[in-house]
Each structure stands twice: as C-alpha cells, then as structure tokens.
Scaffold this active site. Structure first.
Site, PDB file in Angstrom:
ATOM      1  N   GLU A  41      -3.471   3.853   6.702  1.00 23.26           N
ATOM      2  CA  GLU A  41      -3.140   3.310   5.148  1.00 23.26           C
ATOM      3  C   GLU A  41      -3.750   4.603   4.508  1.00 23.26           C
ATOM      4  O   GLU A  41      -3.322   5.168   3.327  1.00 23.26           O
ATOM      5  CB  GLU A  41      -3.884   2.290   4.928  1.00 23.26           C
ATOM      6  N   SER A  64      -9.770   0.294   4.070  1.00 24.45           N
ATOM      7  CA  SER A  64      -9.121  -0.017   5.598  1.00 24.45           C
ATOM      8  C   SER A  64      -8.444   1.440   5.840  1.00 24.45           C
ATOM      9  O   SER A  64      -7.762   2.030   5.011  1.00 24.45           O
ATOM     10  CB  SER A  64      -8.258  -1.043   5.256  1.00 24.45           C
ATOM     11  N   ARG A  70       0.745  -1.162  -0.115  1.00 22.59           N
ATOM     12  CA  ARG A  70       0.042  -0.090   0.051  1.00 22.59           C
ATOM     13  C   ARG A  70       0.912   1.330  -0.051  1.00 22.59           C
ATOM     14  O   ARG A  70       0.539   2.150   0.522  1.00 22.59           O
ATOM     15  CB  ARG A  70      -0.907   0.017   1.344  1.00 22.59           C
TER      16      ARG A  70
HETATM   17  C1  LIG Z   1     -15.220   0.760   0.207  1.00 21.79           C
HETATM   18  C2  LIG Z   1     -13.789   0.941  -0.226  1.00 21.79           C
HETATM   19  C3  LIG Z   1     -13.174  -0.229  -0.516  1.00 21.79           C
HETATM   20  C4  LIG Z   1     -11.824  -0.246  -0.725  1.00 21.79           C
HETATM   21  N1  LIG Z   1     -11.047  -1.157  -1.014  1.00 21.79           N
HETATM   22  C5  LIG Z   1      -9.642  -1.374  -1.401  1.00 21.79           C
HETATM   23  C6  LIG Z   1      -8.947  -2.364  -1.674  1.00 21.79           C
HETATM   24  O1  LIG Z   1      -9.559  -3.576  -1.424  1.00 21.79           O
HETATM   25  N2  LIG Z   1      -7.539  -2.315  -1.578  1.00 21.79           N
HETATM   26  C7  LIG Z   1      -7.028  -1.124  -1.635  1.00 21.79           C
HETATM   27  O2  LIG Z   1      -5.725  -1.175  -1.990  1.00 21.79           O
HETATM   28  N3  LIG Z   1      -7.702  -0.097  -1.615  1.00 21.79           N
HETATM   29  C8  LIG Z   1      -8.840  -0.187  -1.221  1.00 21.79           C
HETATM   30  N4  LIG Z   1      -9.600   1.206  -1.066  1.00 21.79           N
HETATM   31  C9  LIG Z   1      -8.924   2.452  -0.929  1.00 21.79           C
HETATM   32  C10 LIG Z   1      -8.780   3.079  -2.173  1.00 21.79           C
HETATM   33  O3  LIG Z   1      -9.819   2.772  -3.067  1.00 21.79           O
HETATM   34  C11 LIG Z   1      -7.407   2.874  -2.833  1.00 21.79           C
HETATM   35  O4  LIG Z   1      -6.325   3.433  -2.113  1.00 21.79           O
HETATM   36  C12 LIG Z   1      -7.495   3.738  -4.439  1.00 21.79           C
HETATM   37  O5  LIG Z   1      -6.355   3.097  -4.788  1.00 21.79           O
HETATM   38  C13 LIG Z   1      -7.429   5.178  -4.142  1.00 21.79           C
HETATM   39  O6  LIG Z   1      -7.553   5.658  -5.321  1.00 21.79           O
HETATM   40  P1  LIG Z   1      -8.140   7.145  -5.599  1.00 21.79           P
HETATM   41  O7  LIG Z   1      -8.357   7.523  -7.102  1.00 21.79           O
HETATM   42  O8  LIG Z   1      -9.476   7.154  -4.810  1.00 21.79           O
HETATM   43  O9  LIG Z   1      -7.174   8.136  -4.887  1.00 21.79           O
HETATM   44  P2  LIG Z   1      -7.191   9.257  -3.666  1.00 21.79           P
HETATM   45  O10 LIG Z   1      -7.881   8.770  -2.484  1.00 21.79           O
HETATM   46  O11 LIG Z   1      -7.976  10.465  -4.452  1.00 21.79           O
HETATM   47  O12 LIG Z   1      -5.668   9.669  -3.645  1.00 21.79           O
HETATM   48  C14 LIG Z   1      -5.067   8.481  -2.785  1.00 21.79           C
HETATM   49  C15 LIG Z   1      -3.351   9.057  -2.976  1.00 21.79           C
HETATM   50  O13 LIG Z   1      -3.126   8.817  -4.151  1.00 21.79           O
HETATM   51  C16 LIG Z   1      -2.570  10.574  -4.606  1.00 21.79           C
HETATM   52  N5  LIG Z   1      -3.105  10.610  -6.115  1.00 21.79           N
HETATM   53  C17 LIG Z   1      -4.088  10.241  -6.640  1.00 21.79           C
HETATM   54  N6  LIG Z   1      -4.463  10.164  -7.995  1.00 21.79           N
HETATM   55  C18 LIG Z   1      -2.985  10.680  -8.292  1.00 21.79           C
HETATM   56  C19 LIG Z   1      -2.349  10.795  -9.732  1.00 21.79           C
HETATM   57  N7  LIG Z   1      -3.045  10.771 -10.873  1.00 21.79           N
HETATM   58  N8  LIG Z   1      -1.085  11.040  -9.567  1.00 21.79           N
HETATM   59  C20 LIG Z   1      -0.259  11.177  -8.352  1.00 21.79           C
HETATM   60  N9  LIG Z   1      -0.914  11.186  -7.235  1.00 21.79           N
HETATM   61  C21 LIG Z   1      -2.192  10.821  -7.186  1.00 21.79           C
HETATM   62  C22 LIG Z   1      -3.119  11.336  -3.769  1.00 21.79           C
HETATM   63  O14 LIG Z   1      -2.434  12.538  -3.642  1.00 21.79           O
HETATM   64  C23 LIG Z   1      -3.440  10.471  -2.538  1.00 21.79           C
HETATM   65  O15 LIG Z   1      -2.107  10.757  -1.770  1.00 21.79           O
HETATM   66  C24 LIG Z   1     -11.014   1.083  -0.692  1.00 21.79           C
HETATM   67  C25 LIG Z   1     -11.759   2.137  -0.409  1.00 21.79           C
HETATM   68  C26 LIG Z   1     -13.164   2.267  -0.207  1.00 21.79           C
HETATM   69  C27 LIG Z   1     -13.765   3.409   0.078  1.00 21.79           C
END
Ligand SMILES: Cc1cc2nc3c(=O)[nH]c(=O)nc-3n(C[C@H](O)[C@H](O)[C@H](O)COP(=O)(O)OP(=O)(O)OC[C@H]3O[C@@H](n4cnc5c(N)ncnc54)[C@H](O)[C@@H]3O)c2cc1C
Length: 304
Positions: free
Chosen positions: A295, A225, A175
C-alpha cells in the site's frame, strides 16, 4: 543538479527551498536520504513556477504531502521534491460543503467540519496525511473512504496548466486512484458532509482515536498499513499467521501490536524496511499462496 539551479530557483519562488534536504525529516517512517532540492510552495503561483522550471530544465519532479505513506530510498530523490503543505492549507466551510487546500491535514479538516456541525468526515480524523495525499491514495478508515465524500478536485499538470475534475471522472479503488501515476498535482478539494450534532461528531472521533491508539503502534515511527488487504482477507492476519510478527531486519520490525505495521525502532534504514517487506511477502506467499501488494509508495533507487 547544481547549486546554481538552487540559487536560480531561490530568485523566483516565495516558498521555502532546501538543498540536499534529508527526506527522513519529511516521512513518518523517519527514513530517506536527501532530496536534491525540496520546495515547499507558498501557493499556486509557486507550484506553477516550480513545475515550469522543472520542465524547462528537465529536472525530475516528485510530489509529496505529509510523507505518511512513503518509503524513500537511503540514496534520496533526484531532482525536485515538491512538498504540498502549509502554503495550500486553507479550509472554508459553507453549509455542508468544505473547500480545502491539498496541503491541509485531514485531522484539521475533520475537526473544522465537526466544529461547524458538519459530519461524515469523522473517519478522516486519525489519518495523518494531507487532503492531496488522501485523494491520490483514496485513504479511508472504518468502512469509509475519501472518494465517498469528495465532490471535485483542482489539479495542475507538470506544464503548469490548471484544471478541475469531478469525483465521477476519477477512478477510485481500494487505496488507489487514477491520479496515482498521472503526473497531476492535487491543489484543492471540495468535500461534502451532512449536518450533524457537534457533540456526536466529537464523540465518534474520540472513539475512533481510542481504537487507533489501542490497536496501532503509534509510539514508533511507521507508515500505517504497509500492505493492502487482499480481497476477502486481512493482511495483518495473514502476516501474523505466517509467523512474521516481531520479525526484524536491522531496526525495522514487524509490529507486535499490529502485524501490518512496520516500525522503526530507532535507526532503521529504507533498505532494512524494504528487505523486511520482501521477507514478509515471501513468508505469506509460502504459507498461503497469496502475494501481498504494497500500500505504501516507494520513491527513489534501491539496491536490487
Ligand atoms: C499512523 C498512521 C496511520 C495511518 N492510517 C491510515 C488509515 O487509517 N487509512 C489510510 O488510508 N491510510 C492511513 N495511513 C497512510 C497515510 O496517512 C495515507 O495514505 C495518507 O492519505 C497519505 O497522505 P500524505 O499527505 O502523507 O501523502 P504522502 O505519503 O506524502 O504521499 C502519498 C502519495 O500521494 C502522492 N501525493 C501526495 N500529495 C499529493 C498531491 N497534492 N498531489 C498529487 N499527488 C500527491 C505522493 O506522490 C504519493 O504517491 C496511515 C499512516 C500512518 C503513519
């Protein structure tokens, strides 16, 4: 930052621009105060322009994807928030290779690959993030993570310079990735799957979806998480065994269904959530001597 700057930006960007935009509209926890300016770029040119503009005017720049792993302060985010989404969400499939914009949702990528008979990305289907967020977080599920299917990414730095990095030149861990504090913005990713029967792919994704629905509190706003699993332990189990399941601060609650999830019962604030996170950390540390690491990513200013 003033509205003058906002008006200024409006002249040069073709994507969406919102002033004093509540971040609660852009986070899966549905909390977070206003971003001074939120930019939803329509493509690469907008990203480049926004980056150069922020650099020249010395405006802090924060990048987000779908906001599914973020705790944003009730006081919001100073400066410009660049939300990488629809404007960079094209998906192309060529044999077993998938090219996707950083704003493409993982569920769409997995579904498109599946429909083209490309497997290996099934684990991504239920993760509610974008490709960019997933690469930066090294998102994963069911024993697989994005770093295992990633070939290369396109990046842009905060001066607007574009580059490309091969997977092996990025450090990935559980992660986390070396892109996390780098200031680099992911704009595109190339993934590699393998040819697989479409029905088998669909069946696997359906099974994984059912597993999620039965074990995760998906009917309340959450951010997945909250804590990383410490090596050899399950964070959820440690939280449960330290007696924190169901614990509440305001409308933030440690889920009864999955103790590593904190849910927003309706009107939780970011402050409530952070206080609850710290309480859980103290309880687990007291009981097991293990300090849980977050995380989720915390953005903005908190009262401590
Ligand atoms: C119901 C639920 C279930 C989930 N299950 C999982 C799972 O099974 N496994 C898992 O790993 N995670 C899970 N997550 C967490 C989350 O979905 C992941 O971490 C996902 O990869 C985050 O992507 P995001 O686009 O929403 O990023 P954000 O939450 O918007 O950002 C996360 C980080 O990435 C950076 N970021 C985002 N986009 C970019 C970009 N284009 N360039 C540079 N930096 C960037 C941001 O600055 C921040 O530091 C879950 C979340 C929820 C709500």
């Amino acid at each position: 930052m003033t509205e003058t700057i906002f008006n200024d930006l409006e002249q040069v960007l073709s994507g969406q621009l919102k002033y004093n935009e509540p971040m609660s509209r852009h986070t899966s926890w549905r909390v977070g105060g206003p971003a001074e300016v939120l930019v939803e770029p329509s493509g690469m040119v907008d990203i480049k322009t926004a980056c150069e503009y922020a650099r020249d005017k010395k405006i802090p720049l924060t990048v987000i994807g779908n906001g599914s792993n973020l705790l944003v302060s009730d006081y919001g985010i100073k400066g410009m928030v660049l939300k990488i989404g629809k404007g960079l969400s094209d998906i192309e499939i060529d044999n077993e290779t998938i090219m996707a914009g950083a704003g493409a949702k993982l569920s769409r990528i997995a579904a498109a690959a599946g429909a083209a008979g490309v497997g290996g990305l099934e684990f991504m289907a239920g993760i509610p993030g974008t490709l960019g967020g997933a690469v930066v977080m090294n998102a994963g599920a069911y024993g697989k993570s994005i770093s295992q299917v990633l070939k290369r990414v396109s990046l842009i730095n905060q001066n607007g310079q574009v580059s490309c990095q091969e997977q092996e030149n990025i450090i990935f861990d559980y992660r986390s990735s070396s892109l996390q504090e780098s200031g680099l913005i992911v704009t595109e990713g190339v993934l590699e799957g393998y040819l697989r029967d479409e029905k088998q792919i669909k069946d696997d994704m359906k099974d994984m979806g059912e597993k999620r629905r039965s074990s995760q509190p998906l009917n309340y706003p959450n951010a997945g998480s909250v804590f990383r699993n410490p090596p050899g332990y399950s964070a959820g189990k440690l939280i449960e065994e330290s007696g924190a399941k169901g614990l509440r601060v305001g409308d933030a609650q440690v889920s009864e269904k999955h103790a590593n999830f904190i849910i927003n019962l309706g009107s939780a604030t970011a402050e409530d959530i952070l206080q609850l996170i710290e309480r859980v950390q103290r309880m687990v540390e007291k009981r097991f001597g293990i300090r849980l690491k977050k995380e989720i990513r915390v953005l903005g200013r908190f009262l401590r």
